[in-house]
Design a protein around this motif. Structure first.
Motif, PDB file in Angstrom:
ATOM      1  N   ALA A  65       0.809  -1.220   0.000  1.00 20.58           N
ATOM      2  CA  ALA A  65       0.000   0.000   0.000  1.00 20.58           C
ATOM      3  C   ALA A  65       0.844   1.272   0.000  1.00 20.58           C
ATOM      4  O   ALA A  65       0.514   2.243  -0.697  1.00 20.58           O
ATOM      5  CB  ALA A  65      -0.968  -0.014   1.180  1.00 20.58           C
ATOM      6  N   PRO A  66       1.937   1.330   0.780  1.00 28.89           N
ATOM      7  CA  PRO A  66       2.741   2.568   0.736  1.00 28.89           C
ATOM      8  C   PRO A  66       3.229   2.901  -0.664  1.00 28.89           C
ATOM      9  O   PRO A  66       3.273   4.068  -1.057  1.00 28.89           O
ATOM     10  CB  PRO A  66       3.903   2.274   1.684  1.00 28.89           C
ATOM     11  N   LEU A  67       3.617   1.886  -1.432  1.00 25.44           N
ATOM     12  CA  LEU A  67       4.087   2.141  -2.801  1.00 25.44           C
ATOM     13  C   LEU A  67       2.930   2.492  -3.725  1.00 25.44           C
ATOM     14  O   LEU A  67       3.013   3.439  -4.504  1.00 25.44           O
ATOM     15  CB  LEU A  67       4.825   0.903  -3.326  1.00 25.44           C
ATOM     16  N   TYR A  68       1.841   1.738  -3.622  1.00 27.39           N
ATOM     17  CA  TYR A  68       0.717   1.940  -4.558  1.00 27.39           C
ATOM     18  C   TYR A  68       0.000   3.254  -4.269  1.00 27.39           C
ATOM     19  O   TYR A  68      -0.374   3.982  -5.190  1.00 27.39           O
ATOM     20  CB  TYR A  68      -0.242   0.757  -4.449  1.00 27.39           C
ATOM     21  N   ASP A  69      -0.204   3.535  -2.987  1.00 28.10           N
ATOM     22  CA  ASP A  69      -0.938   4.749  -2.639  1.00 28.10           C
ATOM     23  C   ASP A  69      -0.104   6.012  -2.849  1.00 28.10           C
ATOM     24  O   ASP A  69      -0.654   7.129  -2.831  1.00 28.10           O
ATOM     25  CB  ASP A  69      -1.394   4.685  -1.172  1.00 28.10           C
ATOM     26  N   ARG A  72       3.046   6.449  -7.380  1.00 32.13           N
ATOM     27  CA  ARG A  72       4.169   6.136  -8.261  1.00 32.13           C
ATOM     28  C   ARG A  72       3.792   5.011  -9.222  1.00 32.13           C
ATOM     29  O   ARG A  72       3.259   3.994  -8.797  1.00 32.13           O
ATOM     30  CB  ARG A  72       5.379   5.728  -7.435  1.00 32.13           C
ATOM     31  N   ASP A  73       4.092   5.219 -10.492  1.00 32.78           N
ATOM     32  CA  ASP A  73       3.808   4.196 -11.502  1.00 32.78           C
ATOM     33  C   ASP A  73       5.082   3.796 -12.244  1.00 32.78           C
ATOM     34  O   ASP A  73       5.011   3.154 -13.298  1.00 32.78           O
ATOM     35  CB  ASP A  73       2.780   4.723 -12.516  1.00 32.78           C
ATOM     36  N   ASP A  74       6.225   4.172 -11.692  1.00 31.72           N
ATOM     37  CA  ASP A  74       7.481   3.859 -12.367  1.00 31.72           C
ATOM     38  C   ASP A  74       7.839   2.388 -12.152  1.00 31.72           C
ATOM     39  O   ASP A  74       7.309   1.709 -11.267  1.00 31.72           O
ATOM     40  CB  ASP A  74       8.607   4.748 -11.841  1.00 31.72           C
ATOM     41  N   GLU A  75       8.745   1.909 -12.969  1.00 26.23           N
ATOM     42  CA  GLU A  75       9.126   0.499 -12.942  1.00 26.23           C
ATOM     43  C   GLU A  75       9.823   0.133 -11.632  1.00 26.23           C
ATOM     44  O   GLU A  75       9.690  -0.993 -11.138  1.00 26.23           O
ATOM     45  CB  GLU A  75      10.052   0.193 -14.125  1.00 26.23           C
ATOM     46  N   GLU A  76      10.551   1.083 -11.058  1.00 25.96           N
ATOM     47  CA  GLU A  76      11.248   0.798  -9.803  1.00 25.96           C
ATOM     48  C   GLU A  76      10.254   0.489  -8.684  1.00 25.96           C
ATOM     49  O   GLU A  76      10.443  -0.456  -7.909  1.00 25.96           O
ATOM     50  CB  GLU A  76      12.122   1.985  -9.410  1.00 25.96           C
ATOM     51  N   ALA A  77       9.171   1.282  -8.603  1.00 31.65           N
ATOM     52  CA  ALA A  77       8.151   1.045  -7.571  1.00 31.65           C
ATOM     53  C   ALA A  77       7.487  -0.309  -7.779  1.00 31.65           C
ATOM     54  O   ALA A  77       7.232  -1.056  -6.821  1.00 31.65           O
ATOM     55  CB  ALA A  77       7.117   2.161  -7.586  1.00 31.65           C
ATOM     56  N   LYS A  78       7.209  -0.639  -9.017  1.00 31.62           N
ATOM     57  CA  LYS A  78       6.562  -1.923  -9.301  1.00 31.62           C
ATOM     58  C   LYS A  78       7.475  -3.085  -8.931  1.00 31.62           C
ATOM     59  O   LYS A  78       7.018  -4.098  -8.373  1.00 31.62           O
ATOM     60  CB  LYS A  78       6.162  -2.000 -10.771  1.00 31.62           C
ATOM     61  N   LEU A 167      -5.425  -4.318  -9.410  1.00 31.32           N
ATOM     62  CA  LEU A 167      -4.796  -3.024  -9.121  1.00 31.32           C
ATOM     63  C   LEU A 167      -4.853  -2.238 -10.425  1.00 31.32           C
ATOM     64  O   LEU A 167      -3.971  -2.343 -11.287  1.00 31.32           O
ATOM     65  CB  LEU A 167      -3.359  -3.220  -8.646  1.00 31.32           C
ATOM     66  N   ASP A 168      -5.933  -1.475 -10.579  1.00 34.37           N
ATOM     67  CA  ASP A 168      -6.268  -0.896 -11.880  1.00 34.37           C
ATOM     68  C   ASP A 168      -5.170   0.041 -12.417  1.00 34.37           C
ATOM     69  O   ASP A 168      -4.868   0.016 -13.615  1.00 34.37           O
ATOM     70  CB  ASP A 168      -7.594  -0.144 -11.776  1.00 34.37           C
ATOM     71  N   ARG A 169      -4.569   0.844 -11.549  1.00 33.72           N
ATOM     72  CA  ARG A 169      -3.614   1.828 -12.052  1.00 33.72           C
ATOM     73  C   ARG A 169      -2.366   1.161 -12.611  1.00 33.72           C
ATOM     74  O   ARG A 169      -1.787   1.618 -13.595  1.00 33.72           O
ATOM     75  CB  ARG A 169      -3.241   2.808 -10.933  1.00 33.72           C
ATOM     76  N   TRP A 170      -1.928   0.101 -11.992  1.00 34.82           N
ATOM     77  CA  TRP A 170      -0.768  -0.635 -12.488  1.00 34.82           C
ATOM     78  C   TRP A 170      -1.140  -1.714 -13.514  1.00 34.82           C
ATOM     79  O   TRP A 170      -0.271  -2.307 -14.128  1.00 34.82           O
ATOM     80  CB  TRP A 170      -0.033  -1.285 -11.319  1.00 34.82           C
ATOM     81  N   GLY A 171      -2.435  -1.987 -13.644  1.00 36.55           N
ATOM     82  CA  GLY A 171      -2.858  -3.042 -14.568  1.00 36.55           C
ATOM     83  C   GLY A 171      -2.485  -4.427 -14.091  1.00 36.55           C
ATOM     84  O   GLY A 171      -2.247  -5.328 -14.902  1.00 36.55           O
TER      85      GLY A 171
END
Length: 448
Positions: A65-69, A72-78, A167-171
């Motif tokens: 949740a800290p990363l998703y909320d 951030r949509d960058d590859e590092e966060a994912k 997780l809709d934003r990250w697909g």
């Protein structure tokens, strides 16, 4: 054939036929009981497992949740989120998996050979397109999906129940699951227990029948009307024993359901541990997770109390009928917001326990019907002594229904009420119209 032999034969043959009929009836009823108990065990276990995997997935969501909320949509966060999920295992075969919307596996800690592959067309041994079904459940369903998958600890393909969310934003489709091969074992054990009980009953009946036949052959002309009355009393005692066994079974199931809540408590323990780690690391979500775990612990305790009370209220055994009804009414009002009035006009201290249980179960079933079907805003329960009988009345101001459809209904609630009343030689009437439905029961005082 001599007359005494004819008399013995005429006495023995009905006995043998009756015993055979009882054995057939016992076997038939045992099959029905076996199926019902197996379904009950299976549904209870599946419900517990659904709650368990949902709690596990909520725990996984709280991890990332800290990363998703953060937005951030960058590859590092994912990649950080995938790394955290790959390490969040539970049990021997519990893990989390991630797919994108096109069925590409992004993370699978137990089968690394699947990572990076497009698996949208993969099917299990039953021909189910697994990944496609999981995506549909996450997008349009309740998130649960049953299929077959390889169990990591054994390498065998077995039934698996999964729960997935999007997780809709990250697909991403994030999910987890539990292998349910133990459900079949528990169901088989339940069937074996019923079969053992039936075999014991049949052997007891057969032993009794053998003794009875020997007595008939040795006694001959001693058979008379008294023997027939004795057989009737024993049959009545057997029927009464069935009623007692039903209540004993409710108490046993109550204890089993009480123990079965442990899986939910394990999930709460994990959340407390997560909160402890976050607090030690100075993360702000620690107190939030701690409060959420405490709230869920309160819900689990309340669920235990509710299930135990529904199956066998302790107040009925300790304080009597009226306190048990008052507690039932209070819980009903809290749960449904339906104003319910209990009018007590009967001293139930001298009532037989069977009658107390009957009255309590009738009220419990009636309130359940009001909650499920009536759409009422108020209800009245009246228990009094009237003209040599115990009079029970349950009334509500709901939408009503057609009482003529009761006998053709597939439901068993009203049928159970009628059978309980008939057991005490009482009367049962039901009237209903729009805005008013009334159930009336009368049980003779001499039966109580």
């Amino acid at each position: 054939m001599q007359l005494k032999h004819k008399i013995v034969t005429l006495s023995v043959m009905p006995l043998i036929v009756s015993v055979l009929f009882i054995c057939v009836l016992v076997f038939a009823q045992s099959r029905k009981l076996e199926e019902e108990q197996a379904r009950l065990v299976e549904s209870s276990i599946m419900a517990a497992k659904k709650a368990e995997i949902k709690n596990y997935l909520e725990l996984a969501l709280s991890l990332i949740a800290p990363l998703y909320d953060s937005g951030r949509d960058d590859e590092e966060a994912k990649q950080q989120a995938l790394h955290m999920l790959s390490r969040a295992n539970f049990g021997l075969d519990g893990y989390f998996f991630v797919y994108d919307r096109h069925g590409k596996n992004l993370m699978h800690p137990r089968q690394a050979n699947l990572v990076g592959k497009e698996l949208i067309g993969m099917k299990d041994k039953n021909g189910l397109p697994v990944i496609q079904a999981l995506l549909e459940s996450a997008e349009n369903g309740d998130g649960y999906q049953l299929y077959t998958w390889e169990k990591p600890s054994t390498g065998q393909v077995t039934e698996k129940l999964s729960y997935v969310v999007m997780l809709d934003r990250w697909g991403w489709m994030l999910g987890t699951g539990i292998y349910i091969d133990d459900v079949e074992v528990a169901t088989l054990k339940s069937r074996q227990e019923v079969a053992t009980g039936v075999l014991t009953t049949v052997l007891a009946i057969a032993s009794f029948s053998l003794i009875a036949v020997l007595v008939v052959f040795t006694g001959g002309l001693m058979l008379n009307f008294t023997e027939h009355r004795l057989a009737d009393r024993k049959l009545s005692a057997l029927n009464q024993r069935i009623v007692h066994l039903q209540e004993e079974e409710r108490s046993r199931v109550s204890r089993e359901l009480h123990d079965g809540i442990s899986q939910q408590l394990v999930s709460i323990k994990f959340q407390f541990e997560l909160a402890s780690l976050e607090l030690e690391n100075g993360q702000g979500r620690g107190m939030e997770n701690l409060r959420a775990g405490t709230a869920r612990l309160g819900e689990a305790i309340g669920e235990i109390r509710r299930i135990s009370h529904d199956l066998r209220p302790s107040l009925l055994d300790t304080l009597g009928l009226s306190p048990a009804i008052e507690q039932l009414v209070r819980e009903f009002e809290q749960r449904t917001a339906i104003r319910t009035q209990y009018e007590r006009g009967l001293d139930d201290s001298s009532l037989d326990m069977d009658v107390r249980v009957t009255l309590f179960r009738i009220i419990q079933e009636a309130l359940g019907n009001i909650e499920r079907h009536s759409r009422a805003s108020a209800a009245i329960i009246s228990l009094a002594s009237s003209q040599g009988a115990i009079a029970l009345r349950v009334e509500d101001n709901g939408v009503g229904f057609d009482p003529g459809l009761m006998d053709r209904s597939q439901g068993i609630g009203l049928r159970n009420i009628r059978e309980r009343v008939d057991h005490h030689h009482g009367t049962f009437t039901l009237s209903s119209m729009s805005g008013r439905t009334e159930l009336q029961v009368e049980i003779p005082l001499q039966r109580a």
